[in-house]
Design a protein around this motif. Structure first.
Motif, short mmCIF file in Angstrom:
data_model
loop_
_atom_site.label_atom_id
_atom_site.label_comp_id
_atom_site.label_asym_id
_atom_site.label_seq_id
_atom_site.Cartn_x
_atom_site.Cartn_y
_atom_site.Cartn_z
N GLY A 89 0.79 -1.23 0.00
CA GLY A 89 0.00 0.00 0.00
C GLY A 89 0.81 1.27 0.00
N GLN A 90 2.12 1.13 -0.25
CA GLN A 90 2.97 2.31 -0.28
C GLN A 90 3.01 2.90 -1.70
OE1 GLN A 90 4.35 3.68 2.53
NE2 GLN A 90 3.02 2.12 3.46
N PRO A 91 3.16 4.27 -1.82
CA PRO A 91 3.22 4.88 -3.16
C PRO A 91 4.45 4.44 -3.93
CG PRO A 91 3.76 6.48 -1.46
CD PRO A 91 3.28 5.27 -0.73
N THR A 92 4.27 4.12 -5.18
CA THR A 92 5.38 3.75 -6.05
C THR A 92 6.05 5.01 -6.59
OG1 THR A 92 4.00 3.74 -8.02
CG2 THR A 92 4.14 1.67 -6.79
N PRO A 93 7.26 4.90 -7.11
CA PRO A 93 7.91 6.07 -7.73
C PRO A 93 7.06 6.68 -8.84
CG PRO A 93 9.51 4.33 -7.37
CD PRO A 93 8.18 3.74 -7.04
N ALA A 94 6.33 5.85 -9.56
CA ALA A 94 5.49 6.36 -10.64
C ALA A 94 4.41 7.29 -10.09
CB ALA A 94 4.85 5.20 -11.40
N LEU A 95 3.80 6.90 -8.96
CA LEU A 95 2.76 7.74 -8.35
C LEU A 95 3.36 9.03 -7.84
CD1 LEU A 95 -0.09 8.28 -7.38
CD2 LEU A 95 0.42 6.96 -5.31
N LEU A 96 4.52 8.95 -7.16
CA LEU A 96 5.14 10.16 -6.63
C LEU A 96 5.49 11.14 -7.75
CD1 LEU A 96 7.47 8.54 -3.93
CD2 LEU A 96 5.31 9.77 -3.56
N LYS A 97 5.95 10.60 -8.88
CA LYS A 97 6.29 11.45 -10.02
C LYS A 97 5.04 12.13 -10.58
CE LYS A 97 8.71 11.31 -14.47
NZ LYS A 97 9.40 10.43 -15.47
N LYS A 98 3.94 11.37 -10.64
CA LYS A 98 2.68 11.93 -11.13
C LYS A 98 2.16 13.01 -10.20
CE LYS A 98 -1.04 12.09 -13.74
NZ LYS A 98 -1.01 12.61 -15.12
N ALA A 100 3.90 14.91 -8.20
CA ALA A 100 4.74 16.11 -8.35
C ALA A 100 4.34 16.89 -9.59
CB ALA A 100 6.22 15.69 -8.43
N ALA A 101 3.96 16.17 -10.65
CA ALA A 101 3.59 16.83 -11.91
C ALA A 101 2.32 17.66 -11.75
CB ALA A 101 3.42 15.79 -13.02
N VAL A 102 1.42 17.24 -10.82
CA VAL A 102 0.17 17.99 -10.64
C VAL A 102 0.24 18.90 -9.41
CG1 VAL A 102 -1.20 16.22 -11.80
CG2 VAL A 102 -0.90 16.10 -9.31
N GLY A 103 1.46 19.10 -8.85
CA GLY A 103 1.65 20.04 -7.75
C GLY A 103 1.32 19.49 -6.39
N ALA A 104 1.40 18.17 -6.20
CA ALA A 104 1.13 17.56 -4.89
C ALA A 104 2.34 16.70 -4.49
CB ALA A 104 -0.14 16.72 -4.95
N ASP A 105 2.25 16.09 -3.27
CA ASP A 105 3.35 15.23 -2.82
C ASP A 105 2.78 14.03 -2.09
OD1 ASP A 105 2.62 16.13 -0.29
OD2 ASP A 105 4.12 17.75 -0.33
N ALA A 106 3.66 13.24 -1.44
CA ALA A 106 3.24 12.00 -0.79
C ALA A 106 2.25 12.23 0.34
CB ALA A 106 4.47 11.25 -0.28
N ALA A 107 2.21 13.45 0.87
CA ALA A 107 1.31 13.73 2.00
C ALA A 107 -0.16 13.54 1.63
CB ALA A 107 1.55 15.14 2.50
N VAL A 108 -0.50 13.64 0.36
CA VAL A 108 -1.91 13.54 -0.04
C VAL A 108 -2.33 12.11 -0.32
CG1 VAL A 108 -1.83 15.84 -1.07
CG2 VAL A 108 -1.51 13.83 -2.53
N ALA A 122 -8.72 2.57 -10.06
CA ALA A 122 -7.75 3.66 -10.24
C ALA A 122 -7.79 4.60 -9.06
CB ALA A 122 -8.05 4.42 -11.53
N LEU A 123 -6.73 5.42 -8.95
CA LEU A 123 -6.65 6.45 -7.91
C LEU A 123 -7.03 7.81 -8.50
CD1 LEU A 123 -3.35 5.69 -5.95
CD2 LEU A 123 -5.71 5.20 -5.27
N PHE A 124 -7.77 8.59 -7.70
CA PHE A 124 -8.22 9.92 -8.13
C PHE A 124 -7.84 10.95 -7.07
CE2 PHE A 124 -10.80 6.95 -10.40
CZ PHE A 124 -11.01 7.52 -11.65
N LEU A 125 -7.46 12.14 -7.53
CA LEU A 125 -7.09 13.24 -6.64
C LEU A 125 -8.15 14.33 -6.71
CD1 LEU A 125 -5.04 14.82 -4.84
CD2 LEU A 125 -4.04 15.67 -6.98
N ASP A 126 -8.74 14.65 -5.56
CA ASP A 126 -9.70 15.75 -5.48
C ASP A 126 -8.95 17.03 -5.14
OD1 ASP A 126 -11.86 14.19 -6.05
OD2 ASP A 126 -12.38 13.81 -3.95
N SER A 127 -9.25 18.10 -5.88
CA SER A 127 -8.59 19.38 -5.60
C SER A 127 -9.53 20.52 -5.94
CB SER A 127 -7.29 19.50 -6.41
OG SER A 127 -7.56 19.43 -7.79
N ILE A 128 -9.16 21.69 -5.49
CA ILE A 128 -9.93 22.91 -5.78
C ILE A 128 -9.11 23.78 -6.74
CG2 ILE A 128 -11.00 24.98 -4.84
CD1 ILE A 128 -12.42 22.42 -4.06
N VAL A 129 -9.71 24.12 -7.86
CA VAL A 129 -9.05 24.99 -8.83
C VAL A 129 -9.61 26.40 -8.65
CG1 VAL A 129 -8.66 25.48 -11.27
CG2 VAL A 129 -8.70 23.12 -10.46
#
Length: 705
Positions: A89-98, A100-108, A122-129
């Protein structure tokens, strides 16, 4: 409207815009800019949009525009869970890279949502634009609007710095952008927005106008700038003044929407004035005078109650002097040489008979692969002769002789001075010159009418001679160009083949009831000798497509049209009656079941490995249900066929309704694909006979849902 929602005004002040393009430019500028603001959430989807367009400005007002768009919740798909997380259940390097590309880090990672995406999780990221500010959003909207303007021809001009070049339809000199009363700091074409613009070149009360707010724009331009900014309002004002000025003289202005649009694009403050010319010019055909006044001078000729041209006309001035005599006198002086030219051309042309001009057509190239206009004339004559014969006007008949004479002379006016100056008058001048030469009215009318119908809704040729020559002319064009592979593609149709095909459709549908399409196409091919290949295989569907579109525009459904045209009816004049019959049949309670059965029968016949003949051997009818169907079909088909041949299509289809019961019983109780080959062939023959009987008027299977 809330405090941060105010009306928005954007104006681009430019040098005189091309008049024929102004209406589209104004509409496009407003629509694209407003749509962009709406898509960014800065304006409501139903926000009112007002377009402005005058000779020297494009502008738009959008109601209720926000100072800042609302923030938006956005859910972004990252990647499949199998790729994003390890087995622990730990983030892979691929996820961490993705991330970073969308302005987030492992904390989320703990907040990421899981959801099925197709067959994988799949994994989805909720954010406010954050919503766009109006300054940012308007800059984007303005850039987009200018980039998408339908500019007919781009100009390149230099900015004031002497170094930078800008490309636009005309040099731009001012930009206004107001949100309520506040200026928005947007830029375009080397300009920075402010609140200053200019009014009428000569009649504005001040050299520059300072627009107080988005709401005061139109009123300030009218009152201080002497400009009616709205294209639609200016057009309506011109129309009102034209009607008023004409009514004062007991006359009416010529109706021409394109001319009205063009004149609206030429003036900022319209002022209609009455003028006149010498009555001696009325000896020239009125089409010539009207065309020269409209095309060259943008004047509105005045007609009497009978539609005849008078020696008076109206001009739309852009100024309102206290004494308008100088303006009217100037326009009268300007038009006189134009009318004198028309009179000279008319007088000179009549010194030579049309027949004397025909040999000259051999020197005029029509098409590189199809020869000269002279050769084309001979082809039109041959096709016209074949059509006349199909109408009973063979050699020695009055129709045949008149058709041949009209076809021979129809293109001769192409070599006249008048048509050389005004190509729009081809055919029309030929009719005048034919009458001057003493030719019969039937031949003169045919020469004048052989280009008809020139456009949608145009009149058809007045007499049978004109109808034959017009058909021959259009068929020569269609068969010739299709025969050398010069077909229309997409929206490109340089030879107007779609219009020619629609003309053929209208003439065959409305006036030439006995003529058959395939026979006409076949009769036209020999006129070309070995120049072309027979194009009927491609041309007939092209013509049916035009017919299909025309019928749908008349209110028939696609299903009804498909059912009738699936049979490729040869007499297009019958199509309307067939459609009415199909509509009446579809309303019968038996229609749905019979249409479905018809479709089923068609599928069975298509799957047959052996050719099926529409023949029934009564001795092989083994089952009661097939015996009953064969007996009912024999009686019904006989009556339906008789009605069909009498043109009683609706009654013919009504007769078929009686077959519903026997058809249902047949399919319930009879195995079509019997093991006995003789029984199977006989049952297929019964179905083939039924299929032919049911599909005389239309392909009823097309009515099945």
């Amino acid at each position: 409207m809330t405090a941060d929602h105010k009306n928005l005004l954007v104006e681009l002040f430019v040098e005189e815009l091309p008049p024929k393009a102004l209406k589209k430019l104004g509409e496009a500028f407003a629509a694209v800019l407003a749509d962009s603001l709406k898509s960014q959430g800065l304006a409501a989807p139903d926000a009112a949009v007002t377009a402005y367009a005058s000779p020297r400005r494009l502008a738009v007002q959008v109601a209720g525009v926000a100072a800042k768009a609302a923030d938006r919740a956005v859910q972004q798909k990252l990647m499949p869970v199998a790729v994003a997380l390890t087995a622990e259940g730990q983030p892979t390097p691929a996820l961490l890279k993705k991330l970073a590309a969308v302005g987030a880090d492992a904390a989320v990672v703990p907040q990421l949502k899981r959801a099925m995406d197709g067959k994988a999780e799949a994994l989805f990221l909720d954010s406010i634009v954050a919503g766009a500010t109006l300054a940012e959003g308007l800059q984007k909207a303005l850039d987009e609007s200018l980039a998408k303007l339908p500019i007919p021809k781009v100009m390149t001009y230099q900015l004031a710095d002497g170094w930078s070049d800008v490309k636009f339809v005309r040099p731009a000199h001012g930009l206004v952008a107001l949100h309520g009363t506040a200026v928005l700091p947007v830029q375009a074409l080397g300009l920075t927005a402010g609140r200053t613009t200019r009014g009428h070149r000569f009649e504005a009360s001040v050299p520059e106008l300072s627009i107080e707010s988005a709401d005061s724009y139109a009123a300030q331009l009218r009152e201080q700038g002497a400009v009616i900014a709205s294209f639609a309002e200016r057009r309506a004002e011109i129309l009102r003044q034209l009607g008023e000025a004409a009514a004062q003289q007991g006359l009416k202005p010529i109706e021409d929407e394109a001319l009205l649009d063009e004149v609206t694009a030429l003036v900022e403050r319209p002022n209609v004035l009455s003028c006149q010319f010498e009555t001696e010019f009325l000896a020239v055909p009125q089409e010539c005078l009207i065309l020269t006044m409209k095309a060259n001078q943008k004047y509105f000729p005045l007609l009497d109650a009978a539609g005849k041209l008078t020696h008076k006309f109206l001009v739309v001035s852009n100024i309102r002097p206290a004494d308008a005599s100088a303006v009217t006198g100037g326009n009268e002086r300007v038009v006189r040489p134009r009318l004198s030219d028309a009179k000279f051309f008319f007088d000179q042309d009549r010194k030579k008979r049309l027949a004397e001009r025909v040999p000259g057509l051999a020197k005029v190239v029509y098409h590189g692969k199809l020869g000269t206009q002279g050769e084309r004339v001979e082809r039109v004559r041959a096709i016209a002769k074949a059509i006349a014969e199909q109408l009973g006007g063979g050699a020695g008949s009055d129709l045949g002789a008149q058709v041949d004479q009209a076809a021979q002379l129809a293109k001769a006016d192409l070599l006249t001075d008048m048509v050389g100056e005004f190509p729009e008058l081809q055919g029309i001048m030929g009719g005048y010159y034919a009458r001057h030469d003493g030719l019969s009215e039937a031949v003169a009318d045919a020469i004048e009418d052989h280009y008809k119908p020139r456009f949608a809704g145009d009149e058809l040729p007045r007499n049978e001679v004109g109808l034959v020559v017009a058909l021959a002319d259009k068929l020569e064009t269609l068969v010739g160009l299709f025969g050398i592979g010069q077909l229309p593609t997409g929206d490109k149709d340089p030879f107007a083949l779609r219009r020619h095909a629609l003309g053929v459709v209208r003439m065959l549908s409305e006036r030439a009831g006995t003529l058959e399409l395939s026979r006409l196409l076949k009769a036209a091919v020999p006129a070309f000798g070995g120049l072309i290949r027979d194009p009927s295989e491609a041309l007939a569907p092209f013509i049916y497509e035009r017919l299909s579109g025309s019928l749908r525009e008349q209110g028939y459904s696609a299903q009804e049209v498909d059912a009738v045209l699936a049979l490729n009816p040869q007499r297009l004049a019958d199509v309307g009656a067939r459609l009415q019959a199909v509509r009446a049949f579809a309303a019968l309670p038996e229609a749905a079941a019979l249409a479905a059965a018809n479709k089923r029968i068609g599928n069975i016949l298509k799957k047959s490995e052996e050719p099926v003949q529409a023949q029934i051997n009564d001795a092989l009818l083994a089952e009661p249900a097939e015996q009953h169907l064969a007996g009912a079909l024999k009686i019904t088909a006989q009556v339906a066929d008789a009605l069909f041949h009498n043109g009683e299509y609706a009654a013919s289809l009504r007769e078929l309704a009686a077959l519903r019961g026997p058809v249902d019983a047949f399919f319930d109780g009879v195995m079509v694909n019997a093991e006995d080959p003789a029984l199977r062939a006989n049952r297929l023959g019964l179905l083939k006979s039924l299929h032919e009987a049911m599909n005389r008027v239309a392909d009823l299977s097309r009515l099945a849902s």
